[in-house]
Design a protein around this motif. Structure first.
Motif, PDB file in Angstrom:
ATOM      1  N   THR A 106      16.173  22.294  13.973  1.00  0.00           N
ATOM      2  CA  THR A 106      15.695  22.016  15.196  1.00  0.00           C
ATOM      3  C   THR A 106      14.882  22.830  16.113  1.00  0.00           C
ATOM      4  N   ILE A 107      15.456  23.985  16.197  1.00  0.00           N
ATOM      5  CA  ILE A 107      14.609  25.234  17.077  1.00  0.00           C
ATOM      6  C   ILE A 107      13.420  25.440  16.336  1.00  0.00           C
ATOM      7  N   PRO A 108      13.508  25.913  15.115  1.00  0.00           N
ATOM      8  CA  PRO A 108      12.204  26.446  14.644  1.00  0.00           C
ATOM      9  C   PRO A 108      11.081  25.227  14.740  1.00  0.00           C
ATOM     10  N   VAL A 109      11.329  23.748  14.697  1.00  0.00           N
ATOM     11  CA  VAL A 109      10.564  22.598  14.591  1.00  0.00           C
ATOM     12  C   VAL A 109      10.069  22.527  15.922  1.00  0.00           C
ATOM     13  N   LEU A 110      11.208  22.514  16.995  1.00  0.00           N
ATOM     14  CA  LEU A 110      10.541  22.559  18.433  1.00  0.00           C
ATOM     15  C   LEU A 110       9.624  23.654  18.809  1.00  0.00           C
ATOM     16  N   ILE A 111       9.844  25.132  18.255  1.00  0.00           N
ATOM     17  CA  ILE A 111       8.928  26.223  18.774  1.00  0.00           C
ATOM     18  C   ILE A 111       7.629  26.059  17.854  1.00  0.00           C
ATOM     19  N   SER A 112       7.612  25.822  16.930  1.00  0.00           N
ATOM     20  CA  SER A 112       6.373  25.704  16.184  1.00  0.00           C
ATOM     21  C   SER A 112       5.602  24.341  16.279  1.00  0.00           C
ATOM     22  N   GLN A 113       6.161  23.399  16.566  1.00  0.00           N
ATOM     23  CA  GLN A 113       5.719  21.962  16.677  1.00  0.00           C
ATOM     24  C   GLN A 113       5.176  21.575  15.478  1.00  0.00           C
ATOM     25  N   GLN A 114       5.663  22.013  14.304  1.00  0.00           N
ATOM     26  CA  GLN A 114       5.241  21.711  12.968  1.00  0.00           C
ATOM     27  C   GLN A 114       6.567  21.230  12.190  1.00  0.00           C
ATOM     28  N   ILE A 129      12.728  22.261   6.034  1.00  0.00           N
ATOM     29  CA  ILE A 129      13.989  21.492   6.569  1.00  0.00           C
ATOM     30  C   ILE A 129      14.821  21.116   5.549  1.00  0.00           C
ATOM     31  N   SER A 130      14.356  20.916   4.146  1.00  0.00           N
ATOM     32  CA  SER A 130      15.241  20.691   3.082  1.00  0.00           C
ATOM     33  C   SER A 130      16.137  21.740   2.837  1.00  0.00           C
ATOM     34  N   ILE A 131      15.664  22.859   2.733  1.00  0.00           N
ATOM     35  CA  ILE A 131      16.421  24.239   2.791  1.00  0.00           C
ATOM     36  C   ILE A 131      17.430  24.168   3.668  1.00  0.00           C
ATOM     37  N   GLY A 132      16.953  23.771   4.997  1.00  0.00           N
ATOM     38  CA  GLY A 132      18.157  23.816   6.337  1.00  0.00           C
ATOM     39  C   GLY A 132      19.250  22.997   6.098  1.00  0.00           C
ATOM     40  N   PHE A 133      19.010  21.629   5.648  1.00  0.00           N
ATOM     41  CA  PHE A 133      19.980  20.609   5.584  1.00  0.00           C
ATOM     42  C   PHE A 133      20.920  20.940   4.300  1.00  0.00           C
ATOM     43  N   ILE A 134      20.344  21.460   3.289  1.00  0.00           N
ATOM     44  CA  ILE A 134      21.034  21.781   1.899  1.00  0.00           C
ATOM     45  C   ILE A 134      21.980  22.879   2.236  1.00  0.00           C
ATOM     46  N   THR A 135      21.448  23.698   2.857  1.00  0.00           N
ATOM     47  CA  THR A 135      22.346  24.871   3.449  1.00  0.00           C
ATOM     48  C   THR A 135      23.542  24.489   4.201  1.00  0.00           C
ATOM     49  N   ILE A 136      23.399  23.707   4.986  1.00  0.00           N
ATOM     50  CA  ILE A 136      24.503  23.120   5.822  1.00  0.00           C
ATOM     51  C   ILE A 136      25.393  22.303   4.779  1.00  0.00           C
ATOM     52  N   VAL A 137      24.894  21.655   4.178  1.00  0.00           N
ATOM     53  CA  VAL A 137      25.844  20.880   3.187  1.00  0.00           C
ATOM     54  C   VAL A 137      26.666  21.773   2.264  1.00  0.00           C
ATOM     55  N   MET A 138      25.899  22.783   1.730  1.00  0.00           N
ATOM     56  CA  MET A 138      26.600  23.504   0.843  1.00  0.00           C
ATOM     57  C   MET A 138      27.784  24.445   1.590  1.00  0.00           C
TER      58      MET A 138
END
Length: 133
Positions: free
Chosen positions: A19-27, A33-42
């Protein structure tokens, strides 16, 4: 109390790397995001499942062996989904796979912690050493 812990620490703080990188870059970068979610999952399923498997390892009870099998299956599924997302990162399906697996990891977290006494409702005075004032 368990729901508050889950919401604050697993959902909100757990996804700050997304969320923070998306809020900062507005992109919106689906592969990041896929890598972020899958990292949390693993990381969460890997830790929770392996810890629970070690707790149940010496049990001879059929229900405990079933729970151990569920944890093992969750660990294997998380690993396979992680491998898929990492290899096929440029495919548009990886964002959906990672989000779906993340939702399942939330359910798995709840399953793992349904009888966790550390997450039971406590009073504010517990942190201060009790009601002996």
């Amino acid at each position: 109390m368990k729901f508050v812990f889950f919401l604050i620490f697993y959902v909100i703080l757990g996804t700050t790397g997304i969320t923070i990188p998306v809020l900062i870059s507005q992109q919106f970068a689906p592969n990041e995001i896929s890598i972020g979610f899958i990292t949390i999952v693993m990381s969460t399923i890997g830790y929770n499942a392996s810890e629970r498997i070690m707790q149940l390892y010496d049990s001879n009870s059929r229900s405990k062996k079933t729970e151990m099998f569920i944890n093992l299956i969750a660990l294997v599924i998380a690993l396979l989904c992680t491998i898929y997302v990492c290899i096929c990162i440029l495919k548009p399906t990886t964002i959906w796979v990672s989000i779906i697996v993340y939702v399942f990891s939330c359910l798995f977290w709840w399953f793992q912690n349904w009888n966790n006494k550390n997450l039971e409702k406590t009073s504010a005075s517990d942190a201060l050493g009790g009601d002996n004032f």
